[in-house]
Write a protein that holds these residues in place. Structure first.
Motif, short mmCIF file in Angstrom:
data_model
loop_
_atom_site.label_atom_id
_atom_site.label_comp_id
_atom_site.label_asym_id
_atom_site.label_seq_id
_atom_site.Cartn_x
_atom_site.Cartn_y
_atom_site.Cartn_z
N GLN A 9 0.87 -1.18 0.00
CA GLN A 9 0.00 0.00 0.00
C GLN A 9 0.91 1.23 0.00
O GLN A 9 1.80 1.35 0.84
CB GLN A 9 -0.88 -0.04 1.25
CG GLN A 9 -1.93 1.03 1.31
CD GLN A 9 -2.73 0.94 2.60
OE1 GLN A 9 -2.17 0.77 3.68
NE2 GLN A 9 -4.03 1.06 2.48
N PHE A 65 -1.11 5.37 3.46
CA PHE A 65 -1.91 4.85 4.56
C PHE A 65 -3.40 5.13 4.33
O PHE A 65 -3.77 6.24 3.97
CB PHE A 65 -1.47 5.50 5.88
CG PHE A 65 -2.23 5.00 7.06
CD1 PHE A 65 -1.94 3.76 7.62
CD2 PHE A 65 -3.25 5.76 7.60
CE1 PHE A 65 -2.65 3.30 8.70
CE2 PHE A 65 -3.97 5.30 8.68
CZ PHE A 65 -3.67 4.06 9.24
N GLY A 66 -4.21 4.11 4.45
CA GLY A 66 -5.66 4.28 4.39
C GLY A 66 -6.29 4.15 3.02
O GLY A 66 -7.50 4.15 2.91
N THR A 67 -5.50 4.05 1.96
CA THR A 67 -6.09 3.92 0.63
C THR A 67 -5.43 2.78 -0.14
O THR A 67 -4.21 2.66 -0.19
CB THR A 67 -5.99 5.23 -0.20
OG1 THR A 67 -6.58 5.00 -1.47
CG2 THR A 67 -4.58 5.70 -0.36
N TRP A 68 -6.28 1.95 -0.72
CA TRP A 68 -5.80 0.80 -1.48
C TRP A 68 -5.88 1.01 -2.99
O TRP A 68 -5.45 0.15 -3.76
CB TRP A 68 -6.65 -0.43 -1.12
CG TRP A 68 -6.34 -0.98 0.22
CD1 TRP A 68 -7.06 -0.80 1.37
CD2 TRP A 68 -5.23 -1.81 0.58
NE1 TRP A 68 -6.47 -1.47 2.40
CE2 TRP A 68 -5.34 -2.09 1.95
CE3 TRP A 68 -4.16 -2.33 -0.14
CZ2 TRP A 68 -4.41 -2.89 2.61
CZ3 TRP A 68 -3.23 -3.12 0.53
CH2 TRP A 68 -3.37 -3.39 1.90
#
Length: 133
Positions: A110, A113-116
């Motif tokens: 990834q 952080f927090g987004t795929w």
């Protein structure tokens, strides 16, 4: 982890059929997946990991987030691509696409952080190239 709908970029690879190796809550998402996802679900038939392993032995590639699924695939020596979070644990080290734990595993990290989204797009692009081979 991920919601199944987040994997929709993988649908652009037309020559690939997907098989679910999930159990529990994740299986509920399959019911609402669009038919163009080409997703086959045998989860009701999996009583234990030996049945999951048997199906894996007949798949060309396993693609997953960091769950028990890629660990089983790696232990079986199956080709496996694992999407690991930005703040992954020590098993995956802090960089690189390989792991000393499983020689047949490729890591997709990834980026933010927090987004795929970017990670999934990279997997979709690589899957498209892989399917052409």
């Amino acid at each position: 982890s991920l919601h199944l709908n987040q994997l929709s970029p993988l649908r652009k690879v037309k020559s690939v059929t997907f098989y679910s190796l999930q159990k529990g809550y994740a299986v509920e998402q399959i019911k609402s997946s669009p038919p163009e996802f080409r997703l086959i679900d045998y989860s009701d038939e999996f009583a234990d990991f030996s049945q999951t392993a048997a199906l894996m032995m007949n798949l060309d590639l396993i693609v997953s987030t960091c769950t028990s699924v890629p660990h089983l695939a790696g232990a079986l020596g199956r080709p496996v691509w694992t999407m690991v979070p930005f703040n992954c644990d020590w098993r995956w080290r802090i960089s690189g696409e390989s792991t000393s734990w499983y020689p047949t595993m490729r890591l997709f990290r990834q980026e933010k952080f927090g987004t795929w989204d970017e990670t999934i797009e990279r997997v979709a692009d690589e899957l498209s190239r892989w399917a052409q081979r």
